[in-house]
Motif scaffolding. Structure first.
Motif, PDB file in Angstrom:
ATOM      1  N   ARG A  18       0.401  -1.440  -0.057  1.00 43.07           N
ATOM      2  CA  ARG A  18      -0.212   0.186   0.029  1.00 43.07           C
ATOM      3  C   ARG A  18       0.683   1.297  -0.243  1.00 43.07           C
ATOM      4  O   ARG A  18       1.784   1.587   0.992  1.00 43.07           O
ATOM      5  N   GLY A  19       0.160   2.022  -0.898  1.00 40.17           N
ATOM      6  CA  GLY A  19       0.682   3.563  -0.899  1.00 40.17           C
ATOM      7  C   GLY A  19       2.378   3.724  -1.417  1.00 40.17           C
ATOM      8  O   GLY A  19       2.879   5.002  -1.495  1.00 40.17           O
ATOM      9  N   LYS A  20       3.004   2.103  -2.018  1.00 36.95           N
ATOM     10  CA  LYS A  20       3.786   2.463  -3.066  1.00 36.95           C
ATOM     11  C   LYS A  20       4.364   2.415  -4.499  1.00 36.95           C
ATOM     12  O   LYS A  20       5.295   2.550  -5.125  1.00 36.95           O
ATOM     13  N   GLY A  21       3.294   2.928  -4.562  1.00 32.93           N
ATOM     14  CA  GLY A  21       2.842   3.479  -6.061  1.00 32.93           C
ATOM     15  C   GLY A  21       3.060   5.193  -6.516  1.00 32.93           C
ATOM     16  O   GLY A  21       3.798   5.074  -5.690  1.00 32.93           O
ATOM     17  N   LEU A  22       2.490   5.576  -7.558  1.00 30.56           N
ATOM     18  CA  LEU A  22       3.074   6.739  -8.105  1.00 30.56           C
ATOM     19  C   LEU A  22       2.023   7.857  -7.174  1.00 30.56           C
ATOM     20  O   LEU A  22       0.545   7.776  -6.146  1.00 30.56           O
ATOM     21  N   PRO A  23       2.306   8.742  -6.148  1.00 33.23           N
ATOM     22  CA  PRO A  23       1.657   9.967  -5.582  1.00 33.23           C
ATOM     23  C   PRO A  23       0.674  10.459  -6.712  1.00 33.23           C
ATOM     24  O   PRO A  23       0.562  10.711  -7.671  1.00 33.23           O
ATOM     25  N   ARG A  24      -0.086  11.344  -5.689  1.00 30.80           N
ATOM     26  CA  ARG A  24      -1.088  11.947  -6.152  1.00 30.80           C
ATOM     27  C   ARG A  24      -0.500  13.758  -6.098  1.00 30.80           C
ATOM     28  O   ARG A  24      -0.145  14.007  -5.006  1.00 30.80           O
ATOM     29  N   THR A  25      -1.263  14.281  -7.129  1.00 33.71           N
ATOM     30  CA  THR A  25      -1.059  15.877  -7.671  1.00 33.71           C
ATOM     31  C   THR A  25      -1.915  16.525  -6.871  1.00 33.71           C
ATOM     32  O   THR A  25      -0.975  17.508  -5.850  1.00 33.71           O
ATOM     33  N   GLY A  26      -3.097  16.097  -5.781  1.00 31.94           N
ATOM     34  CA  GLY A  26      -3.539  16.477  -4.973  1.00 31.94           C
ATOM     35  C   GLY A  26      -3.595  16.037  -3.532  1.00 31.94           C
ATOM     36  O   GLY A  26      -2.158  15.356  -3.397  1.00 31.94           O
ATOM     37  N   ASP A  27      -4.426  16.168  -2.511  1.00 30.57           N
ATOM     38  CA  ASP A  27      -4.053  15.711  -1.300  1.00 30.57           C
ATOM     39  C   ASP A  27      -4.977  13.663  -0.906  1.00 30.57           C
ATOM     40  O   ASP A  27      -4.490  13.795  -0.388  1.00 30.57           O
ATOM     41  N   GLY A  28      -5.509  13.430  -2.450  1.00 30.61           N
ATOM     42  CA  GLY A  28      -5.800  11.771  -2.142  1.00 30.61           C
ATOM     43  C   GLY A  28      -3.885  10.445  -1.690  1.00 30.61           C
ATOM     44  O   GLY A  28      -3.108  11.325  -1.844  1.00 30.61           O
ATOM     45  N   PRO A  29      -4.367  10.491  -1.746  1.00 33.56           N
ATOM     46  CA  PRO A  29      -3.318   8.669  -0.831  1.00 33.56           C
ATOM     47  C   PRO A  29      -2.717   8.210  -2.434  1.00 33.56           C
ATOM     48  O   PRO A  29      -3.483   8.183  -3.553  1.00 33.56           O
ATOM     49  N   PRO A  30      -1.560   8.291  -2.415  1.00 33.19           N
ATOM     50  CA  PRO A  30      -0.655   7.969  -3.048  1.00 33.19           C
ATOM     51  C   PRO A  30      -1.018   5.819  -3.729  1.00 33.19           C
ATOM     52  O   PRO A  30      -1.627   5.608  -3.195  1.00 33.19           O
ATOM     53  N   GLY A  31      -0.735   5.818  -5.309  1.00 32.62           N
ATOM     54  CA  GLY A  31      -1.351   4.256  -5.273  1.00 32.62           C
ATOM     55  C   GLY A  31      -0.895   3.497  -4.511  1.00 32.62           C
ATOM     56  O   GLY A  31       0.422   3.724  -3.617  1.00 32.62           O
ATOM     57  N   ASP A  32      -1.168   2.116  -5.023  1.00 33.51           N
ATOM     58  CA  ASP A  32      -0.499   0.688  -4.463  1.00 33.51           C
ATOM     59  C   ASP A  32       0.627   0.194  -5.818  1.00 33.51           C
ATOM     60  O   ASP A  32       0.310   0.570  -6.716  1.00 33.51           O
ATOM     61  N   LEU A  33       2.172  -0.706  -5.362  1.00 30.01           N
ATOM     62  CA  LEU A  33       2.855  -1.727  -5.615  1.00 30.01           C
ATOM     63  C   LEU A  33       2.351  -3.140  -5.460  1.00 30.01           C
ATOM     64  O   LEU A  33       2.047  -3.318  -4.732  1.00 30.01           O
ATOM     65  N   PHE A  34       1.954  -3.341  -6.348  1.00 31.66           N
ATOM     66  CA  PHE A  34       1.103  -4.773  -6.570  1.00 31.66           C
ATOM     67  C   PHE A  34       2.547  -5.608  -6.732  1.00 31.66           C
ATOM     68  O   PHE A  34       2.922  -5.442  -7.987  1.00 31.66           O
ATOM     69  N   VAL A  35       2.845  -6.938  -6.016  1.00 26.92           N
ATOM     70  CA  VAL A  35       4.393  -7.465  -6.639  1.00 26.92           C
ATOM     71  C   VAL A  35       3.798  -9.037  -6.962  1.00 26.92           C
ATOM     72  O   VAL A  35       3.222  -9.412  -6.378  1.00 26.92           O
ATOM     73  N   ARG A  36       3.884  -8.811  -8.806  1.00 33.34           N
ATOM     74  CA  ARG A  36       3.340 -10.819  -9.084  1.00 33.34           C
ATOM     75  C   ARG A  36       4.519 -11.623  -8.589  1.00 33.34           C
ATOM     76  O   ARG A  36       5.344 -11.149  -9.269  1.00 33.34           O
ATOM     77  N   LEU A  37       3.873 -12.781  -8.540  1.00 37.08           N
ATOM     78  CA  LEU A  37       4.883 -13.981  -8.360  1.00 37.08           C
ATOM     79  C   LEU A  37       4.564 -14.757  -9.604  1.00 37.08           C
ATOM     80  O   LEU A  37       4.292 -15.149  -9.858  1.00 37.08           O
TER      81      LEU A  37
END
Length: 275
Positions: free
Chosen positions: A227-246
């Motif tokens: 959670r939160g390890k994706g791209l940030p947002r230009t506004g006040d919203g939370p950043p995106g997520d990073l999914f690790v596919r095994l």
């Protein structure tokens, strides 16, 4: 000083202009048209003619151009010029209407110039500054230094205020990540024993390598969510997520010892993925 009286006369003048019956009364009675009192016109009054009407409208609500100055000079004396243009517009149906009856629209601003700009995924995450050499529609060249904020995504538009320019962002593909909005997906390859026994493994991320814990019994295609390890947002919203596919990888060649171990595992294991 005297504004109330002047605007009373303004209202009376407009009331006369817009009503044919009141115009006829005014032609006969002058300023006393409301009270119905007769008045004695001054010498030369019979030569004065107010012509009302507009193109194609007979006696309708226009006022012949050129007669306004005389009309308002009679009402307001030396102040007539201050109201002349205003009442000419009002009598013709509002500001922006020409004497020929057609509406004259205000000049429109030129649409902003849309400029495509390609940036890397790393720049989309961290932000960047670019110098752009642009050519205006009129052929003039100019150079602008623009700041790209962190968190822009594919298709984002950035308006450069006061420059008449909109940047349309394109994010170049990155071989390590799939991008979906602000979410990222990356592949992580595991050995059979890491998937079976569990492990701690480093995965690539835009903010640097991250260590993830692989649970025992992991399957190929399974996804872990950071959670939160994706791209940030230009506004006040939370950043995106990073999914690790095994993805479980099997060695293409085996040493003699590795083969013996796999043979031993085959004999002792009761696991059957097809059941």
């Amino acid at each position: 000083p005297g504004a109330e009286e002047r605007f009373r006369k303004i209202n009376e003048a407009y009331e006369v202009l817009k009503d044919p019956e009141k115009r006829r009364k005014y032609d006969r009675l002058g300023e006393n048209w409301k009270a119905g009192q007769e008045f004695r016109p001054p010498p030369g009054w019979e030569e004065v003619r107010f012509e009302f009407g507009g193109p194609g409208r007979g006696g309708g609500g226009g006022f012949r151009p050129g007669s306004f100055s005389d009309f308002f000079e009679m009402f307001f004396g030396s102040r007539a010029g201050a109201f002349d243009d205003l009442f000419e517009q009002m009598a013709r149906g509002g500001a922006g209407r020409r004497a020929d009856g057609f509406t004259q629209e205000p000049p429109r601003e030129a649409p902003p110039q849309e400029v495509p700009l390609t940036i890397s995924l790393h720049e989309a995450y961290h932000g960047t500054t670019r110098r752009l050499d642009l050519q205006s529609p009129d052929g003039r060249s100019r150079s602008l230094e623009v700041k790209i904020p962190p968190g822009v995504t594919e298709g984002s538009k950035i308006r450069l205020r006061g420059q008449g320019v909109i940047l349309r962002i394109h994010v170049a593909p990155d071989p390590r990540f799939e991008v979906s909005g602000h979410d990222l997906t990356t592949d992580l390859r595991l050995t059979p024993w890491e998937a079976a026994l569990g492990a701690q493994v480093d995965v690539p991320a835009l903010q640097g390598a991250l260590t993830v814990r692989i649970p025992p019994g992991a399957s190929s295609g399974q996804k872990l969510r950071l959670r939160g390890k994706g791209l940030p947002r230009t506004g006040d919203g939370p950043p995106g997520d990073l999914f690790v596919r095994l993805l479980i990888s099997v060695p293409k060649t085996l040493s003699d010892e590795e083969r013996q171990l796999y043979e031993k595992l085959k004999e002792v294991s009761k696991f059957n993925p097809r059941e």
